[in-house]
Design a protein around this motif. Sequence first.
Motif, short mmCIF file in Angstrom:
data_model
loop_
_atom_site.label_atom_id
_atom_site.label_comp_id
_atom_site.label_asym_id
_atom_site.label_seq_id
_atom_site.Cartn_x
_atom_site.Cartn_y
_atom_site.Cartn_z
N VAL A 130 4.78 17.45 -8.43
CA VAL A 130 4.82 16.04 -8.03
C VAL A 130 5.54 15.90 -6.69
O VAL A 130 5.07 15.20 -5.79
N SER A 131 6.67 16.59 -6.55
CA SER A 131 7.44 16.52 -5.30
C SER A 131 6.64 17.06 -4.12
O SER A 131 6.65 16.49 -3.04
N HIS B 171 0.82 -1.22 0.00
CA HIS B 171 0.00 0.00 0.00
C HIS B 171 0.84 1.27 0.00
O HIS B 171 0.42 2.30 0.51
N ALA B 172 2.05 1.19 -0.55
CA ALA B 172 2.94 2.35 -0.58
C ALA B 172 3.57 2.51 -1.95
O ALA B 172 3.83 1.53 -2.65
N LEU B 173 3.81 3.75 -2.33
CA LEU B 173 4.44 4.06 -3.60
C LEU B 173 5.56 5.07 -3.39
O LEU B 173 5.40 6.05 -2.65
N SER B 174 6.69 4.84 -4.04
CA SER B 174 7.78 5.79 -4.01
C SER B 174 7.43 6.99 -4.88
O SER B 174 6.44 6.97 -5.63
N GLU C 85 7.40 5.89 -8.50
CA GLU C 85 6.21 5.12 -8.82
C GLU C 85 4.99 6.05 -8.92
O GLU C 85 4.13 5.88 -9.79
N PHE C 86 4.94 7.01 -8.02
CA PHE C 86 3.85 7.99 -8.04
C PHE C 86 3.87 8.77 -9.34
O PHE C 86 2.83 8.96 -9.99
N GLY D 74 10.17 8.05 2.18
CA GLY D 74 10.29 8.13 0.73
C GLY D 74 9.12 7.50 0.01
O GLY D 74 9.10 7.45 -1.23
N CYS D 75 8.14 7.00 0.77
CA CYS D 75 6.96 6.37 0.18
C CYS D 75 5.70 6.97 0.79
O CYS D 75 5.73 7.50 1.91
N ILE D 76 4.61 6.90 0.06
CA ILE D 76 3.33 7.36 0.57
C ILE D 76 2.34 6.20 0.59
O ILE D 76 2.39 5.30 -0.24
N ASN D 77 1.46 6.24 1.58
CA ASN D 77 0.36 5.28 1.64
C ASN D 77 -0.69 5.74 0.65
O ASN D 77 -1.31 6.79 0.83
N TYR D 78 -0.89 4.98 -0.43
CA TYR D 78 -1.77 5.48 -1.48
C TYR D 78 -3.24 5.44 -1.09
O TYR D 78 -4.05 6.18 -1.64
#
Length: 204
Positions: free
Chosen positions: A76-77, A53-56, A59-60, A89-93
Motif C-alpha cells: 500500500v505504501s 480529487h485526492a486521497l491520503s 483513505e487509500f 501525502g495525497c494522491i490524485n485518484y
Amino acid sequence: MTREDDMKEACSHEAEHADNPLEKLRCLVLSRGYDSILQFGKMFRRLDEDKNHALSKDEFADVLIQFGLELSDEEVSEIHSGFDEDGTGCINYNEFLDKLRPEMNEPRIEIVEEAFAKLDESGDGVVTLDDVRDKYDASHHPKVLAEESTEDEVLLKFIGRFEEGVSQDGKVTKEEFLDYYSGISKSIDDDEYFITVIRNSWKL
C-alpha cells in the motif's frame, strides 16, 4: 466457462505472480469481473467528500479494505508513495485510476470514445442513463452472443453498474464509460472482435 470467468481466473493467477504492487492490485481488481475497475473508481469518488480529487494514504487503504482487496502495508505504501510525486501525502485518484485501468490500444480507445461521443450529444462530458437505455443494443453483448444472458438481463445489469454508488445522479462520465469497457477489453484478445462488439452495440 464464460469470457468473464476466464478473465477472473487468469487475473487471480496473475496477481500471485505480479512484478510490482500496482500490477498486483490491477489483477486483484480485475479478478472481480468486467465492471470491477468502474466500481473501484466509484469507491474513490464516493470517499472524496470535498471533491478535491485526492486521497491520503489512510483513505487509500480504506478503499482497498472496503473493496475486499488484500495488500500488505508495504505494498500500500509503495503504491501510494509512487503517485505522491509532490510529497503532499495525497494522491490524485484520477491519475491513479488512469494507470490502474487495463491498457487499451488506440483503435479500442477510439471506438469507445466514439460511442461515448454519440451518447454525449451536448458535448458536456456526461450522458444520462436514459441516453444509454435508448441507444444501447444489448443483442451484441458478448454474454448475449454466447447465450449466457438475455438482452434484457444484460441491459438491466449494464445500466445498474452505472447507477450504483455515486452515480445516483443518473449521469455517466467518460471516465466511468472507459473504466467499464476496459474490463470488457481485457477479456477480448482480438481487436477486430472488440471493435465490432462496440460498433454493433452502439449502432456506430
